[in-house]
Design an enzyme around this catalytic site. Structure first.
Site, PDB file in Angstrom:
ATOM      1  N   GLU A  18      -5.610   6.030  -6.053  1.00 34.86           N
ATOM      2  CA  GLU A  18      -6.351   5.094  -6.892  1.00 34.86           C
ATOM      3  C   GLU A  18      -5.991   5.422  -8.332  1.00 34.86           C
ATOM      4  OE1 GLU A  18      -9.779   3.779  -3.993  1.00 34.86           O
ATOM      5  OE2 GLU A  18     -10.438   4.601  -5.885  1.00 34.86           O
ATOM      6  N   GLN A  44     -13.172   4.469 -21.265  1.00 29.75           N
ATOM      7  CA  GLN A  44     -12.481   5.390 -20.350  1.00 29.75           C
ATOM      8  C   GLN A  44     -12.847   5.082 -18.891  1.00 29.75           C
ATOM      9  OE1 GLN A  44     -12.110   9.482 -22.737  1.00 29.75           O
ATOM     10  NE2 GLN A  44     -14.187   8.716 -22.759  1.00 29.75           N
ATOM     11  N   CYS A  74     -11.402   3.132 -15.303  1.00 26.42           N
ATOM     12  CA  CYS A  74     -10.168   2.587 -14.736  1.00 26.42           C
ATOM     13  C   CYS A  74     -10.194   1.066 -14.815  1.00 26.42           C
ATOM     14  CB  CYS A  74      -9.976   3.057 -13.307  1.00 26.42           C
ATOM     15  SG  CYS A  74     -11.403   2.774 -12.272  1.00 26.42           S
TER      16      CYS A  74
HETATM   17  P1  NAD Z   1      -4.797  12.907 -14.025  1.00 28.55           P
HETATM   18  O1  NAD Z   1      -3.726  12.265 -13.218  1.00 28.55           O
HETATM   19  O2  NAD Z   1      -4.420  13.615 -15.253  1.00 28.55           O
HETATM   20  O3  NAD Z   1      -5.589  13.976 -13.128  1.00 28.55           O
HETATM   21  C1  NAD Z   1      -6.230  13.638 -11.923  1.00 28.55           C
HETATM   22  C2  NAD Z   1      -6.349  14.875 -11.048  1.00 28.55           C
HETATM   23  O4  NAD Z   1      -5.058  15.296 -10.621  1.00 28.55           O
HETATM   24  C3  NAD Z   1      -6.980  16.077 -11.733  1.00 28.55           C
HETATM   25  O5  NAD Z   1      -7.869  16.694 -10.839  1.00 28.55           O
HETATM   26  C4  NAD Z   1      -5.774  16.959 -12.039  1.00 28.55           C
HETATM   27  O6  NAD Z   1      -6.091  18.332 -12.141  1.00 28.55           O
HETATM   28  C5  NAD Z   1      -4.900  16.693 -10.836  1.00 28.55           C
HETATM   29  N1  NAD Z   1      -3.473  16.959 -11.012  1.00 28.55           N
HETATM   30  C6  NAD Z   1      -2.728  16.923 -12.154  1.00 28.55           C
HETATM   31  N2  NAD Z   1      -1.427  17.204 -11.892  1.00 28.55           N
HETATM   32  C7  NAD Z   1      -1.340  17.412 -10.546  1.00 28.55           C
HETATM   33  C8  NAD Z   1      -0.259  17.703  -9.646  1.00 28.55           C
HETATM   34  N3  NAD Z   1       0.996  17.847 -10.080  1.00 28.55           N
HETATM   35  N4  NAD Z   1      -0.541  17.833  -8.331  1.00 28.55           N
HETATM   36  C9  NAD Z   1      -1.782  17.681  -7.868  1.00 28.55           C
HETATM   37  N5  NAD Z   1      -2.852  17.396  -8.657  1.00 28.55           N
HETATM   38  C10 NAD Z   1      -2.637  17.255  -9.982  1.00 28.55           C
HETATM   39  O7  NAD Z   1      -5.870  11.755 -14.311  1.00 28.55           O
HETATM   40  P2  NAD Z   1      -7.264  11.844 -15.140  1.00 28.55           P
HETATM   41  O8  NAD Z   1      -6.981  11.993 -16.585  1.00 28.55           O
HETATM   42  O9  NAD Z   1      -8.173  12.818 -14.488  1.00 28.55           O
HETATM   43  O10 NAD Z   1      -7.863  10.399 -14.866  1.00 28.55           O
HETATM   44  C11 NAD Z   1      -7.593   9.275 -15.656  1.00 28.55           C
HETATM   45  C12 NAD Z   1      -6.754   8.286 -14.883  1.00 28.55           C
HETATM   46  O11 NAD Z   1      -7.380   7.999 -13.637  1.00 28.55           O
HETATM   47  C13 NAD Z   1      -6.614   6.944 -15.579  1.00 28.55           C
HETATM   48  O12 NAD Z   1      -5.301   6.476 -15.443  1.00 28.55           O
HETATM   49  C14 NAD Z   1      -7.587   6.059 -14.797  1.00 28.55           C
HETATM   50  O13 NAD Z   1      -7.295   4.682 -14.886  1.00 28.55           O
HETATM   51  C15 NAD Z   1      -7.441   6.600 -13.424  1.00 28.55           C
HETATM   52  N6  NAD Z   1      -8.595   6.263 -12.589  1.00 28.55           N
HETATM   53  C16 NAD Z   1      -8.441   5.355 -11.581  1.00 28.55           C
HETATM   54  C17 NAD Z   1      -9.523   4.991 -10.800  1.00 28.55           C
HETATM   55  C18 NAD Z   1      -9.394   3.988  -9.700  1.00 28.55           C
HETATM   56  O14 NAD Z   1     -10.337   3.832  -8.935  1.00 28.55           O
HETATM   57  N7  NAD Z   1      -8.290   3.268  -9.564  1.00 28.55           N
HETATM   58  C19 NAD Z   1     -10.775   5.566 -11.051  1.00 28.55           C
HETATM   59  C20 NAD Z   1     -10.893   6.491 -12.091  1.00 28.55           C
HETATM   60  C21 NAD Z   1      -9.790   6.834 -12.848  1.00 28.55           C
END
Ligand code: NAD
Length: 456
Positions: free
Chosen positions: A228, A260, A262
């Site tokens: 997501e 902030q 999504c």
């Molecule tokens: P992010 O991708 O930076 O991090 C998300 C998670 O992934 C964190 O727990 C992080 O520690 C982990 N992570 C980072 N690198 C990794 C790797 N190489 N391997 C495994 N895990 C790893 O995202 P964020 O800043 O936490 O969230 C913001 C983003 O999420 C925005 O783009 C937003 O639109 C999206 N989002 C989408 C939805 C949806 O339902 N579609 C909902 C909420 C947020």
């Protein structure tokens, strides 16, 4: 790992994170415990989720305060998130038994043949989560996953670690065994270590860039991967609407949660006949927002949770202004302790500008005039993302003609920035694959098993 308040920069806590060895140990515990959890009757698993719901309700003021301090979310919006969580839990409690029951899909007495489907848990699943709505995006995964009989290794975002610990503590107190719901704490490297374990499914919420890495790393393993991801969600305002009401609703859709979300409104296209009136009403509404201490009841705009996002916002504004956009409000970081960006409204924008094509994830909006509905549809589809899209129009047929042609997981008529537990939540293109919520979002944590039964 140090946990900081993004609104002040003040330290909140220090937590011990999981290195690769610790992650392996947690995986082993989950693997050993999962069969016993799956063998518990569904009713008992649901009892534990009902007890979890009770704890969330009782502790709501404390949980809201931690959430507000940890991510910089205005306190009223933190309470809204927790109240919304109660509604989602009610949905899962009400719908899971019906959704997961065994199905007889065919019976033929003459042939003594019966065909059935059972819904088997996947096994041990990794839930790697985001910080912006940690209760929502987390519970969309871990609640139905647990109900379906899976063990969950839950990695909260490093920006929502204290909330993750609250969730784990409440799960334990609610009667979910400690080895069945296990928090895994740390940054991206810990998430990567979690994915190196032989889990049976990966459920990720976060950015496209991380999602793409996760999909690549899981590609050869033939396990379920759900992503997501981000959005660049557009809304079109037609020329037959109440412009003032649309402006108020869309300002909220763009700036709630400090932009902030999504599914924040990130781009607005307005029919040229009502463009100027819309912009005037929109700017007036945004000027009325209170920016300030997230713990203050009157605050509407809080802090930017992740400091690096400030540079993204600055770059998008500079790029737009260089290419001819007009700035009505904001445009820069606010000078105070912590991470702050002023609510920003840009017009005279176009699709050569990053602000109309790349996810902003902050309190910025671009408003573009369009000649007609056709032009609006073309522009709405002109990004890599496809999470949600909306149309404000008096005439339903007109709105449906527009929304039919928009490539997004969710479409809205005369509303925006809205999620319902009864409807599937999914994205297309770079917004992800798979879904959560709705009854499909319960079944997704299971593997349908086909039974061909022939009595002798
Ligand atoms: P992010 O991708 O930076 O991090 C998300 C998670 O992934 C964190 O727990 C992080 O520690 C982990 N992570 C980072 N690198 C990794 C790797 N190489 N391997 C495994 N895990 C790893 O995202 P964020 O800043 O936490 O969230 C913001 C983003 O999420 C925005 O783009 C937003 O639109 C999206 N989002 C989408 C939805 C949806 O339902 N579609 C909902 C909420 C947020």
């Amino acid at each position: 790992m140090k946990v900081q308040n993004p609104a002040t920069g003040a330290p909140l806590a220090e937590v011990v994170t999981d290195n690769a060895k610790a992650v392996r140990g947690k995986y082993d515990r989950a693997r050993a415990a999962q069969p016993r959890w799956a063998a518990r009757p569904l009713r008992k698993r649901l009892d534990a989720i009902a007890a979890f719901r009770g704890l969330v309700e009782t502790r709501l003021p404390t949980l809201a305060r931690t959430l507000s301090q940890e991510v910089g979310k205005p306190i009223r919006q933190a309470r809204n998130e927790l109240n919304g969580l109660l509604g989602r839990l009610d949905f899962f409690l009400a719908e899971s038994a019906r959704t997961l029951r065994d199905e007889r899909v065919y019976a033929n007495a003459e042939q003594k043949l019966e065909e059935r489907i059972t819904h088997e848990p996947l096994g041990v699943v990794a839930n790697i989560s985001a910080w912006n709505y940690p209760y929502f995006v987390g519970s969309n995964v871990f609640v139905p996953a647990l109900v379906a009989g899976n063990a969950v290794l839950y990695k909260p975002s490093e920006y929502a670690t204290l909330t993750g610990l609250h969730i784990a503590e409440m799960m334990k107190a609610a009667g979910v065994p400690e080895d069945v719901f296990i928090p895994v704490l740390g940054e991206g490297a810990t998430g990567a270590a979690l994915l190196r374990q032989p889990v049976d499914g990966v459920f990720f919420t976060g950015s496209y860039d991380t999602g793409a890495k996760i999909a690549a790393s899981a590609g050869r393993r033939m396990i379920k991967v759900q992503l997501e991801l981000g959005g660049k969600d557009p809304v079109y305002v037609a020329d037959d609407v109440d412009v003032g009401a649309a402006a108020v609703a869309l300002a909220d859709g763009a700036f709630y949660n400090t932009g902030q979300s999504c599914c924040s409104v990130e781009r607005i296209y307005v029919h040229e006949a009502v463009h100027d009136a819309f912009v005037e009403a929109f700017v007036a509404e945004v000027k009325g927002y209170t920016v300030g201490d997230p713990l203050d009841e009157s605050t509407y705009i809080g802090a930017i949770t992740r400091k690096p996002q400030l540079a993204v916002l600055r770059r998008q504004v500079a790029d737009a202004l260089k290419k001819g956009a007009k700035l009505h409000l904001g445009g820069s970081a606010i000078r105070r302790k912590g991470n702050w960006f002023a609510p920003t409204v840009l017009t005279d924008v176009d699709h050569s500008m990053a602000v109309m094509r790349d996810e902003s994830f902050g309190p910025i909006i671009g408003i573009q005039a369009v000649a007609d509905d056709e032009a609006a549809v073309d522009l709405m589809n002109d990004t890599e993302y496809g999470l949600t899209a909306g149309a404000y129009a008096r005439d339903e047929k007109r709105a449906r003609r527009i929304l039919d042609r928009v490539n997004a997981g969710t479409v809205y008529w005369n509303c925006c920035d809205r999620v319902s537990p009864r409807l599937p939540w999914s994205g297309v293109k770079h917004s992800g694959i798979g879904l959560t919520l709705s009854t499909y979002g319960i079944q997704t944590f299971t593997r349908p098993k086909a039974w061909h039964l022939k009595s002798a």
